[in-house]
Motif scaffolding. Structure first.
Motif, short mmCIF file in Angstrom:
data_model
loop_
_atom_site.label_atom_id
_atom_site.label_comp_id
_atom_site.label_asym_id
_atom_site.label_seq_id
_atom_site.Cartn_x
_atom_site.Cartn_y
_atom_site.Cartn_z
N GLU A 147 8.80 11.08 2.10
CA GLU A 147 7.67 11.31 1.19
C GLU A 147 6.44 10.58 1.52
O GLU A 147 5.11 10.84 1.37
N ASN A 175 0.81 -1.24 -0.01
CA ASN A 175 0.23 -0.09 0.02
C ASN A 175 1.03 1.15 0.02
O ASN A 175 0.27 2.31 0.24
N LEU A 176 2.05 1.14 -0.05
CA LEU A 176 3.12 2.19 -0.04
C LEU A 176 3.38 2.87 -1.42
O LEU A 176 2.98 1.62 -2.33
N TYR A 177 3.99 3.66 -1.60
CA TYR A 177 4.40 4.23 -2.96
C TYR A 177 5.94 4.05 -3.37
O TYR A 177 6.70 4.74 -2.88
N ARG A 196 -0.43 14.30 5.22
CA ARG A 196 -1.20 15.39 4.59
C ARG A 196 -2.59 14.86 3.92
O ARG A 196 -3.54 15.71 4.15
N LEU A 197 -2.71 13.63 3.73
CA LEU A 197 -3.95 12.98 3.48
C LEU A 197 -4.85 13.33 4.79
O LEU A 197 -6.18 13.40 4.89
N ARG A 198 -4.33 13.06 5.80
CA ARG A 198 -5.24 13.25 7.23
C ARG A 198 -4.91 14.72 7.75
O ARG A 198 -5.09 14.52 9.03
N PHE A 214 3.00 12.03 2.66
CA PHE A 214 1.77 12.00 1.93
C PHE A 214 0.37 11.39 3.00
O PHE A 214 -0.72 11.87 2.97
N PHE A 215 0.81 10.31 3.76
CA PHE A 215 -0.18 9.87 4.70
C PHE A 215 -0.66 11.08 5.52
O PHE A 215 -1.88 11.29 5.91
N GLU A 262 7.96 4.49 -5.79
CA GLU A 262 8.69 5.67 -6.05
C GLU A 262 9.15 6.70 -5.33
O GLU A 262 10.08 7.38 -5.31
N LEU A 263 8.31 6.88 -4.22
CA LEU A 263 8.49 7.79 -3.07
C LEU A 263 9.45 7.33 -2.22
O LEU A 263 9.82 6.46 -1.77
#
Lengths: 384, 582
Positions: free
Chosen positions: B104, B95-97, B111-113, B108-109, B99-100
């Motif tokens: 990062e 579930n992680l990205y 900022r999403l929250r 991302f998590f 390329e990041l």
């Protein structure tokens, strides 16, 4: 709508696309390659048609007749054969596309004022080319007849060449091609290909990008968070719209620079209209991604529902007007037809908002419907 | 049961179907605030469906799901609980990205929250330190090891400080040290913030990590309770939970013959059936296998253990002649693997991780196909297949399609296909992963018989410690090297010699005790549900000292007794020793 969260998603997506080399190539390389390959490859001008001749007469007149074909830029003379069987062999191997057979005593009969039949064998497999070939042959043949008649008139009645021409052809046809004076299919084709590329590339990227998250499970980060459906869709799709907006510029530049097509309209029409189209096709990618589960299926489905209609039902290769009513109806279901009107209009006709607001309005409506459907179909608590 | 304020999750008659197939039915469950609650069961038990429904990311078909007192019955209702939940789906780092970078991903998590920047910086620093990921802030996630990915996943799930975390098989395929780190982080979260956790696992030996747990099998709950209660139910303190699971299945009517120890009818000769000498394999700059040597004699079962990515599969591929080694050599069944690729292949059987049978062929058709591929003479074929069906217990399933078989039977069919040409050496790469305990026992019975009665040499990789216990010899691989190599008993004895006895401590406030003991310098302190484990060189004098120490913090010591170390304890100790040395 919380714009911070939209920005977070868009930023993450952009980073991923730019860092994944394969994805970057797909995003920026494939549109350019498609334009160049198809722009050079798909030429609808029928020129340099390979042909052969069988001259059973070998008189001065038969040579004169044949030279009108051999010297034409539309034909590519492949040589002379000695019997009909050799012609058939060449035709069946596709080494030549048509053949001309001059019967024995061709010259003699003409001089005696008797009719004579020249046989032309045309490969009918590719009907469009066959018809164009036939047209060329008929035109050259007609021209030859006219010259015989003029010669005859000059000899018998002592008419000057000019007088003779007015007598033979009292009505003269004068054709002027508008918008594409030299009827270069390359101009129309290359600018039309902008439509094709923007039809399949944005949905292709978008569908892969969304399905990738579904396939590996990172979509659950979205499902499990407080991000709203609209925020996710907007943030996720913005980078793809941005990529395509860059491609809109790149393609415009290539069409003008590489294919020499004129741009008679204004960018202030071309850019907004293209952006609307790109938003529209990106939405198609979203819809595809909601229907399938794997990237392979997404790629396949996108090509089927975008590339094929863009090729066949947009007016790019086959004019809409000459389609049967069912096909014409089908064509209007895809956005390609509207954008093609806009792009040809702005490139070749120099039209702007006044002349082309209708297709753009259709695209706006189309985009609104597609995005709304996407929003309705996307669920954060799916059944499976 | 009455609803009280401390109930975080309540399930009543929960049911989930996929089309017509029922995945979970009639499950009742209650998770209280501050609990680490475990869902244990094999693949297909319904763990993931249940957890996704609780997290509000999957619609269910029947029963009632209540989280934080809110009935989750619609997308809108589910939205109301999501701000307070952290959910980590199954699959290591999936579930992680990729390329990041590490940072990062976390950002991302966050900022999403909508975690405020200052708060984010503080939590990030703390969680990165705790997971020992701080030095790798800028490394792209795709270049992390399995254990690091799992810890990063946990950090991302915890970054918004949820009240409830739902973790789907977080420890599958992870090395023992990362696994221990993982449990330590959870314990820390529990201690600091009283976080409630719902965790699933396929490993029964992790049961002691939970306060309470439910054993799941084919969509129903077999039993619920504290680990000790479940043990008591099956007859005693020392029963392992795998035994509990098996006896529960037996109660359900899933019959199973008792495992009799198989007497050896062949004497292991001294000649090596498999021998690896300094095997090394590089992939670009990455050394996947580093000077690996071992010997397996005929009739022996040799277990190769290690996390995903430790190099196990690469070793097997080199020994079976699929992959040429960068350096070193190996002998299999008396032939040099480098030169006799074809001859080796006729003497070995290989069942790979990704072993895929032809799902649209029946059991018999699959067997016939493999008999054909391996060139079993036509005259012997019928008798050989009959015999195989008997030994692998496939009788009665001959006409079923491979795709329709339950996991346990399918794995036995795969084994039968690998045995069709009577190999002298058998390579098995994680043959039982995801199979229920009963299925794994039957599978091992066949293996033991092959080794003891027919003298087949077997090299097997596994993540299950209970299976490792059954091997004659074990080698632990870590980062491409073998770091321990002996029989299971010998490995444990060496641990006790080197590190001291393992003690299990029972007290009234385990979280305070954990902190106190760690601060006092005790080694190997680790939380197991309500109990603690620690290592002590002088166990006879430890009790008095610990009791005094704990009393000073107001903790009452209830019991302190020695415990036989597990293989996991051995591996954690050896990996840490190795890491300290390098």
């Amino acid at each position: 709508m919380n714009l911070h969260r939209v920005a977070a998603i868009a930023y993450k997506e952009w980073r991923e696309v730019v860092r994944d080399r394969l994805f970057t190539i797909m995003a920026f390389g494939i549109p350019v390659i498609t334009l160049l390959v198809l722009g050079y490859g798909v030429s609808l001008d029928v020129e340099r048609i390979p042909f052969a001749v069988l001259d059973q007469d070998r008189s001065e007149l038969s040579r004169d007749y044949l030279h009108r074909f051999i010297d034409s830029r539309y034909f590519d003379f492949k040589g002379e054969v000695s019997d009909e069987r050799a012609l058939e062999a060449l035709l069946s191997d596709s080494r030549i596309r048509f053949a001309i057979v001059i019967p024995p005593r061709f010259g003699q009969r003409l001089r005696e004022g008797r009719p004579v039949a020249v046989q032309s064998l045309v490969d009918g497999v590719f009907t469009y080319r066959a018809q164009v070939s036939k047209g060329y042959v008929a035109a050259i043949n007609g021209d030859f007849n006219r010259r015989l008649l003029l010669d005859h008139l000059a000899r018998k009645r002592g008419l000057s060449r000019q007088r003779g021409e007015t007598m033979v052809e009292p009505v003269q046809l004068e054709v002027r091609y508008l918008y594409n004076q030299a009827i270069r299919s390359r101009w129309s084709m290359s600018s039309g290909l902008i439509m094709l590329v923007l039809m399949f590339s944005p949905p292709f990227l978008t569908a892969l990008g969304v399905v990738r998250e579904k396939e590996n499970g990172s979509i659950y980060n979205i499902y499990a968070s407080t991000v709203s459906r609209g925020e996710f869709i907007l943030g996720k799709l913005l980078p793809y719209v941005a990529i395509s907006a860059i491609n809109v510029m790149v393609l415009w530049w290539l069409v003008i620079l590489v294919f020499g097509a004129p741009f008679k309209g204004i960018l202030l029409f071309y850019l907004p209209a293209s952006l609307v189209f790109v938003v529209c096709t990106t939405g198609i990618g979203l819809l595809v991604s909601l229907l399938v589960r794997t990237q392979a299926a997404a790629a396949l489905l996108t090509i089927v529902i975008t590339f094929i209609p863009a090729m066949l039902f947009s007016g790019l290769l086959v004019p809409i007007e000459s389609m049967n009513p069912e096909a014409r109806f089908e064509a209007h279901l895809f956005p390609a037809i509207y954008y093609l009107q806009a792009v040809w209009g702005v490139f070749l006709k120099g039209l702007g908002w006044k002349g082309l607001w209708q297709p753009v309005a259709a695209l706006v409506a189309y985009a609104a419907v597609i995005w709304f459907m996407g929003l309705m179909l996307f669920h954060k608590r799916p059944g499976r | 049961m009455e609803t009280d304020a401390t109930t975080v999750i309540r399930l009543r008659g929960f049911e989930k179907r996929y089309r017509r197939q029922v995945a979970v039915r009639g499950v009742d469950l209650e998770v209280r605030s501050g609990e680490i609650y475990g869902l244990i069961g094999p693949d297909g038990a319904g763990k993931s469906s249940l957890m996704k429904a609780v997290a509000g990311v999957l619609a269910h078909d029947g029963g009632r799901v209540e989280v934080f007192g809110i009935t989750v019955d619609s997308e809108a209702a589910a939205e109301r609980i999501k701000g307070r939940i952290g959910f980590m789906p199954q699959g290591l780092g999936l579930n992680l990205y990729p390329e990041l970078s590490v940072e990062e991903n976390i950002d991302f998590f966050a900022r999403l929250r909508e975690v405020p920047a200052a708060e984010l910086a503080r939590r990030k620093a703390k969680l990165l330190a705790m997971t020992r990921l701080a030095p790798f802030r800028d490394r792209p996630m795709k270049h992390l090891s399995g254990g690091m990915k799992q810890k990063l996943g946990l950090v991302c799930t915890l970054i918004h400080e949820p009240e409830l975390v739902i973790l789907d098989e977080p420890t599958t395929g992870v090395d023992p040290v990362s696994r221990r780190d993982f449990w330590a982080i959870l314990a820390e979260m529990l201690r600091e913030r009283g976080i409630t956790t719902l965790v699933s696992t396929a490993y029964l030996d992790e049961a002691d990590r939970f306060h309470r747990l439910s054993l799941l099998y084919e969509g129903t709950v077999l039993a619920t309770g504290e680990p000790d209660q479940l043990r008591a139910h099956a007859g005693g303190d020392d029963t392992d939970l795998e035994q509990v699971f098996v006896s529960l299945l037996r109660d359900q009517g899933v019959a199973e013959e008792v495992t009799a120890s198989v007497p050896s009818t062949t004497t292991p000769g001294n000649e090596a059936a498999i021998e690896a000498r300094e095997l090394t394999r590089d992939f670009g700059h990455f050394r996947a296998v580093d000077r690996v040597s071992f010997r397996v004699r005929r009739g022996e079962i040799f277990g190769l253990l290690g996390a995903n990515g430790a190099g196990k599969t690469t070793v097997i591929k080199m020994l079976t002649g699929i992959l040429p080694p960068t350096s070193g050599s190996g002998q299999v069944a008396g032939a040099d693997m480098g030169h006799a690729g074809h001859r080796i292949k006729r003497r070995i059987g290989y069942m790979s991780q990704a072993f895929s049978l032809y799902r649209d062929l029946s059991v018999m058709e699959n067997l016939r196909l493999f008999a054909g591929i391996y060139g079993v003479p036509r005259r012997q074929r019928k008798a050989r297949l009959r015999q195989l069906i008997d030994t692998t217990g496939l009788a009665g399933n001959e006409r079923r399609l491979a795709g329709d078989l339950p996991m346990g039977i399918r794995q036995r069919l795969a084994l039968a296909c690998a045995l069709v040409h009577r190999p002298r050496v058998l390579f098995l790469d994680e043959p039982t992963s995801g199979v229920d305990p009963l299925g794994r026992r039957r599978f091992w019975n066949i293996l033991l018989r092959m080794a003891r009665e027919e003298g087949v040499a077997i090299l097997i990789t596994t993540h299950y410690m209970s299976e490792a216990e059954q091997c004659d010899l074990l080698a632990l691989m870590h980062a491409g090297r073998i770091i321990a190599d002996a029989s299971p008993t010998e490995l444990k004895a060496r641990l006790e010699r080197d590190a001291g006895k393992l003690l299990e401590l029972d007290c009234d406030r385990p979280l305070v005790a954990l902190e106190t003991l760690e601060a006092a310098g005790y080694r190997g302190v680790s939380l197991f549900g309500r109990k603690l484990h620690l290592l002590s060189r002088r166990p006879e004098r430890a009790r008095e000292k610990i009791e005094i120490l704990l009393r000073s913090k107001g903790v009452r010591l209830l019991a302190l007794r020695p415990r036989p170390p597990t293989l996991e304890d051995v591996f954690i100790y050896r990996i840490l020793e190795q890491e300290a040395a390098s």
